[in-house]
Design a protein around this motif. Structure first.
Motif: not given
Length: 157
Positions: A27-31, A77-82, A85-87
């Motif tokens: 996962t990255i964020k909720n994706q 960053d590469y995929l354009g997902i905000y 930095s704490e995650e």
């Protein structure tokens, strides 16, 4: 955590006459994303990264675990997902196109065996042409399949 398996599983993964493949789901964020396990060398806890000048904007820098220089790519960053930095994050380390690369992700969910016949082609590519190879539904989740080799080709042509 290093990818391992018995000889029977490796034969299935390398066989060209099977319509199945294994993907590492993360996962990255909720994706939710997946990548072919053949592109993955290991999963590591993140380490401090040394910045490099004039690199691709998504390249955080390099680090050297076990005497191997590895380029760190901020996949969000590469995929354009905000991403804050704490995650929490992990490195998925791959050896593609003669470059050792660590892709920063939030979490690794596991490995899934999928049928390549169930992969749906997608026009979406997170702003980068050819990075997303398709979408598949596994256990009720839509997983966007990405190609680490294509990303490495883009950041280090």
């Amino acid at each position: 955590m290093t990818k391992s398996g018995n000889a029977d599983n490796n034969e299935i993964l390398l066989s060209t006459d099977t319509d199945e493949m294994e993907i590492l789901v993360f996962t990255i964020k909720n994706q939710v994303f997946g990548v072919n396990v053949l592109q993955v060398r290991e999963i590591l806890m993140p380490s401090p990264v040394d910045k490099i000048p004039h690199g691709h904007p998504s390249v955080e820098g390099v680090y050297m675990p076990r005497d191997t220089l590895i380029t760190v790519v901020n996949l969000a960053d590469y995929l354009g997902i905000y991403l804050d930095s704490e995650e929490r994050s992990l490195f998925i380390v791959a050896d593609v196109n003669k470059l050792n690369a660590a892709f920063r992700v939030n979490n690794v969910l596991g490995i899934e065996r999928i049928s390549i016949n169930n992969i749906e082609k997608s026009e979406a590519s997170y702003g980068r042409a050819g990075v997303m190879t398709g979408i598949i539904r596994v256990n009720g989740k839509l997983i966007s399949l990405i190609d680490f080799a294509k990303i490495v080709e883009d950041i280090a042509p």
